[in-house]
Design an enzyme around this catalytic site. Structure first.
Site, PDB file in Angstrom:
ATOM      1  N   GLY A 170       0.823  -1.217   0.067  1.00  0.00           N
ATOM      2  CA  GLY A 170       0.021   0.006  -0.167  1.00  0.00           C
ATOM      3  C   GLY A 170       0.786   1.350   0.093  1.00  0.00           C
ATOM      4  N   GLY A 228       2.449   2.353  -2.590  1.00  0.00           N
ATOM      5  CA  GLY A 228       2.331   3.121  -3.680  1.00  0.00           C
ATOM      6  C   GLY A 228       3.297   2.592  -4.709  1.00  0.00           C
ATOM      7  N   HIS A 249      -9.741   5.373  32.823  1.00  0.00           N
ATOM      8  CA  HIS A 249      -8.497   4.945  32.041  1.00  0.00           C
ATOM      9  C   HIS A 249      -8.172   5.787  30.966  1.00  0.00           C
ATOM     10  CE1 HIS A 249      -5.925   1.479  30.609  1.00  0.00           C
ATOM     11  NE2 HIS A 249      -6.161   2.148  29.479  1.00  0.00           N
ATOM     12  N   GLU A 250      -8.911   6.040  30.067  1.00  0.00           N
ATOM     13  CA  GLU A 250      -8.591   6.881  28.852  1.00  0.00           C
ATOM     14  C   GLU A 250      -8.351   8.288  29.430  1.00  0.00           C
ATOM     15  OE1 GLU A 250      -7.914   5.527  26.294  1.00  0.00           O
ATOM     16  OE2 GLU A 250      -8.855   3.676  26.589  1.00  0.00           O
ATOM     17  N   HIS A 274      -4.787   8.652  30.624  1.00  0.00           N
ATOM     18  CA  HIS A 274      -3.658   8.565  29.817  1.00  0.00           C
ATOM     19  C   HIS A 274      -3.690  10.039  29.268  1.00  0.00           C
ATOM     20  CE1 HIS A 274      -3.015   4.048  28.494  1.00  0.00           C
ATOM     21  NE2 HIS A 274      -4.174   4.245  28.075  1.00  0.00           N
ATOM     22  N   ASP A 329      -1.409  -1.544  26.923  1.00  0.00           N
ATOM     23  CA  ASP A 329      -0.473  -0.366  27.294  1.00  0.00           C
ATOM     24  C   ASP A 329       0.876  -1.170  28.081  1.00  0.00           C
ATOM     25  OD1 ASP A 329      -2.397   1.257  26.627  1.00  0.00           O
ATOM     26  OD2 ASP A 329      -3.400   1.212  28.535  1.00  0.00           O
TER      27      ASP A 329
HETATM   28  P1  ADP Z   1       1.558  -1.327  -3.535  1.00  0.00           P
HETATM   29  O1  ADP Z   1       1.401  -1.670  -4.848  1.00  0.00           O
HETATM   30  O2  ADP Z   1       2.882  -0.564  -2.831  1.00  0.00           O
HETATM   31  O3  ADP Z   1       0.883  -2.271  -2.649  1.00  0.00           O
HETATM   32  P2  ADP Z   1      -0.552   0.376  -4.481  1.00  0.00           P
HETATM   33  O4  ADP Z   1       0.318   1.104  -5.522  1.00  0.00           O
HETATM   34  O5  ADP Z   1      -1.244  -0.456  -5.188  1.00  0.00           O
HETATM   35  O6  ADP Z   1       0.532   0.117  -3.334  1.00  0.00           O
HETATM   36  O7  ADP Z   1      -1.428   1.659  -3.617  1.00  0.00           O
HETATM   37  C1  ADP Z   1      -2.610   1.431  -3.625  1.00  0.00           C
HETATM   38  C2  ADP Z   1      -3.665   2.617  -3.636  1.00  0.00           C
HETATM   39  O8  ADP Z   1      -3.050   3.568  -2.620  1.00  0.00           O
HETATM   40  C3  ADP Z   1      -3.088   3.467  -4.772  1.00  0.00           C
HETATM   41  O9  ADP Z   1      -3.854   3.132  -5.842  1.00  0.00           O
HETATM   42  C4  ADP Z   1      -3.360   4.896  -4.423  1.00  0.00           C
HETATM   43  O10 ADP Z   1      -4.759   5.312  -4.766  1.00  0.00           O
HETATM   44  C5  ADP Z   1      -2.860   4.770  -2.960  1.00  0.00           C
HETATM   45  N1  ADP Z   1      -1.625   5.308  -2.790  1.00  0.00           N
HETATM   46  C6  ADP Z   1      -0.676   4.736  -2.274  1.00  0.00           C
HETATM   47  N2  ADP Z   1       0.506   5.614  -2.431  1.00  0.00           N
HETATM   48  C7  ADP Z   1       0.236   6.700  -2.561  1.00  0.00           C
HETATM   49  C8  ADP Z   1       0.863   7.733  -2.851  1.00  0.00           C
HETATM   50  N3  ADP Z   1       2.315   7.901  -2.508  1.00  0.00           N
HETATM   51  N4  ADP Z   1       0.166   8.817  -3.357  1.00  0.00           N
HETATM   52  C9  ADP Z   1      -1.153   8.778  -3.798  1.00  0.00           C
HETATM   53  N5  ADP Z   1      -1.789   7.881  -3.375  1.00  0.00           N
HETATM   54  C10 ADP Z   1      -1.165   6.738  -2.848  1.00  0.00           C
HETATM   55 ZN    ZN Z   2      -4.780   2.293  27.872  1.00  0.00          ZN
END
Ligand code: ADP
Ligand code: ZN
Length: 600
Positions: free
Chosen positions: A196, A198, A415-416, A419, A490
């Site tokens: 994720g 990018g 508790h919260e 913190h 925690d």
């Molecule tokens: P990876 O291939 O590293 O697993 P992806 O490129 O598939 O990640 O990212 C998934 C989605 O997250 C992308 O389609 C985009 O919409 C969003 N995203 C991830 N990184 C960025 C970034 N640096 N800028 C803008 N959008 C991003």
């Molecule tokens: Zn806690």
């Protein structure tokens, strides 16, 4: 999955229907039919022009979609044609007026129906597994002009990576100029980063910037059941790409094929080896007149076969980092372009409150916020929508239906508040962003901070952090004289931090020393610390860790005792309102004359 099953069912019902029609069909068929040869009929079927087919006596009669009818007489192999038509989705009907065919048909039709059904179901299953019927064919998707072109404007927060990829773009655009400048011709780029972050997006953007086609394929798709299939897919992929050069081939999850060869025996190892070897052969094989760039992505560069990383292969490595504060703000801005934001929205505050979020998480956040706003019938996204979406992405949906007893709610509220209040009183702490006692995911309540993300931090701040991490438990003790299991997480986190302070940062009486290495163990799961020190040192480490935790806990208790009036007040408001945001909390504390104890 459910919709697939539905399709199978629909297909089944249709088939039954057709069979019924077939048996009863006695239309005025064939009177106007033009006599042709069988190949001509097949051609119509292939072009998809045939509306219906009927077998009558020695004749095959087709009705085209435009209404014309054609007939051919006596195919040699009726079984073949019955199957053929059925396969093509034109289920033949059988005119009983001449019964020469009927014995064959009567026996064959159920068989054909069953075969077709099974084929369809297999196809469904295989699609479900990401496998196709066309075993050897690469399923690289040509994503060049499908939809909107992705450019670097759509990627935020990885400026260094973009910078490094500029060279690739230049090469794809004008290979000749590149060689004239004496640059070494790039061949393979390895993008490294967590899921994720990018990587796919970046690869797409490179293709978009250079204006070249983009072939995408996932490494896990290569790993096939049958030996030799993966290799032939690689071959096929490169053939396709060469025809479209200049272009980019993107292989996601390359670790699926590119793991160390000769690791575990069995378990598809042989297949992976063959696939990997083929990939290496192809990479070495294409010369630089074919302007093809391979971009591969992985989050496990450590497991890759060294052969992949040699010069002339994936010799350029680009780190795609998890976004920092500025990066997160940029990514939020990119995705917020699609949604109208209220002028009051402070994206920076959201960015601050989302450390550890990936680009994909942030995109998800904006989507969720837009959904929330839409559900409430708003024309714009408000800050509150974004805050709620953030919590949802981070911790799962709220569980408002979860009913806690009044006693438990009080416990969670104290508790919260504990913190938050400890964090508020110690000047070196990160500011509080929000406190809530609405259960979410596994947590019964949450206190969020707005952490600064400086690359280095100080001992003072770490000690402050330990104190507010233990502030929840301290509040329970101070307010009720009784402690709960709610502090489980925690305590675990605080212990990890204290241990790091002693063993990694040299912040204890053991002195400036690094003790043991934390490694992500692939087999046992979770991090483990190696022991490269003596039993005696281990005991001293434990002692130091305990001392840090004790000290922090005592400090937290002291703060809460001296501010008992504030603790009670805030907890009470929290019980009423369930959620307090940073400014509300601050105002409430300020209004109740907090005491800052002198550290003993
Ligand atoms: P990876 O291939 O590293 O697993 P992806 O490129 O598939 O990640 O990212 C998934 C989605 O997250 C992308 O389609 C985009 O919409 C969003 N995203 C991830 N990184 C960025 C970034 N640096 N800028 C803008 N959008 C991003
Ligand atoms: Zn806690």
């Amino acid at each position: 999955m459910r919709s697939r099953q539905l399709w199978v069912l629909v297909a089944f019902v249709l088939l039954i229907g057709f069979v019924g029609m077939a048996v009863s069909s006695r239309g005025p068929l064939g009177r106007r039919a033009k006599a042709v040869a069988m190949p001509e009929i097949v051609e119509h079927v292939e072009k998809g022009e045939v509306a219906s087919v009927s077998f009558r006596g020695p004749e095959v009669i087709v009705t085209l979609k435009d209404g014309t009818q054609k007939s051919a007489s006596g195919p040699e192999d009726p079984e073949f044609y019955i199957r053929y038509f059925t396969d093509k989705g034109v289920v033949p009907s059988f005119d009983r007026s001449n019964s020469r065919w009927m014995p064959v048909v009567g026996m064959l039709l159920p068989v054909v129906v069953i075969i077709v059904m099974m084929t369809m179901m297999m196809r469904q299953m295989q699609q479900g597994n990401g496998r196709a019927m066309s075993f050897g064919k690469s399923r690289a998707k040509l994503a060049a002009d499908s939809g909107r072109k992705v450019t670097f404007d759509d990627v935020a927060g990885c400026e260094e990576a973009k910078e490094e990829l500029q060279e690739i773009i230049l090469f794809l655009k004008e290979p000749s100029r590149f060689t004239r400048l004496g640059g070494r011709i790039p061949k393979g780029v390895l993008l490294m980063g967590s899921p994720g972050s990018g990587k796919t997006l970046l690869a797409r953007a490179v293709a978009g910037e250079a204006g070249v086609p983009f072939f995408a394929l996932s490494g896990s798709e290569f790993v096939e059941m049958f030996v030799g299939v993966g290799a032939s897919r690689v071959r096929d992929l490169f053939e396709q790409a060469k025809r479209q050069s200049p272009c980019i081939i993107f292989i996601d999850e390359i670790d699926a094929i590119g793991r160390h060869r000769g690791g575990f025996p069995g378990g598809g190892q042989e297949e992976r080896d063959q696939t990997l070897n083929q990939l290496l052969v192809e990479m070495d094989g294409f010369d630089t007149s074919e302007t093809i760039i391979l971009v591969a992505a992985t989050n496990r560069p450590d497991v890759l076969d060294p052969a992949l990383l040699r010069p002339g292969r994936f010799d350029r490595r680009v780190v795609v980092p998890s976004p920092d504060l500025r990066g997160r703000l940029g990514i939020l801005q990119v995705h917020a372009r699609r949604s109208p934001l209220s002028p009051k929205v402070d994206l920076e505050r959201i960015a601050r409150g989302t450390p550890g979020f990936s680009g994909a998480d942030l995109e998800n956040l904006i989507n969720e916020a837009a959904l929330l706003a839409a559900r409430k019938g708003q024309a714009q996204l408000e800050q509150d929508d974004l805050e709620q979406a953030k919590d949802k992405v981070a911790m799962g949906a709220e569980r408002r239906s979860m009913v806690l007893s009044e006693e438990q709610r009080r416990l969670v509220a104290y508790h919260e508040t504990g913190h938050a209040l400890v964090a508020r009183i110690i000047p070196e702490s990160d500011p509080v962003n929000k406190i809530t006692i609405v259960p979410r995911g596994r947590a019964l309540g949450v206190t969020q901070y707005l952490p600064s993300e400086d690359r280095v931090t100080t001992r003072t701040r770490l000690v402050a952090m330990l104190a507010h991490m233990l502030g929840g438990r301290a509040a329970e003790e101070v307010a009720f004289g009784e402690i709960s299991t709610g502090a489980y997480d925690d305590i675990k986190k605080a212990t990890q931090l204290a241990r790091a302070m002693v063993c990694d940062y040299g912040m204890s009486r053991l002195g400036v020393v690094s003790l043991g290495e934390v490694s992500e163990s692939p087999f046992l799961g979770g991090p483990a610390r190696s022991r490269d020190f003596s039993e005696a040192t281990a005991e001293r480490v434990d002692g130091e860790v305990n001392a840090l935790l004790d000290e922090a806990y005592r400090h937290a208790c002291q703060i809460l005792r001296e501010n008992r009036h504030v603790l009670d007040r805030v907890a009470q408001v929290l019980l009423e309102k369930e959620t307090l945001d940073g400014p509300d909390f601050e105002a409430l504390v300020e209004a109740n004359n907090p005491v800052v104890p002198r550290v003993a």
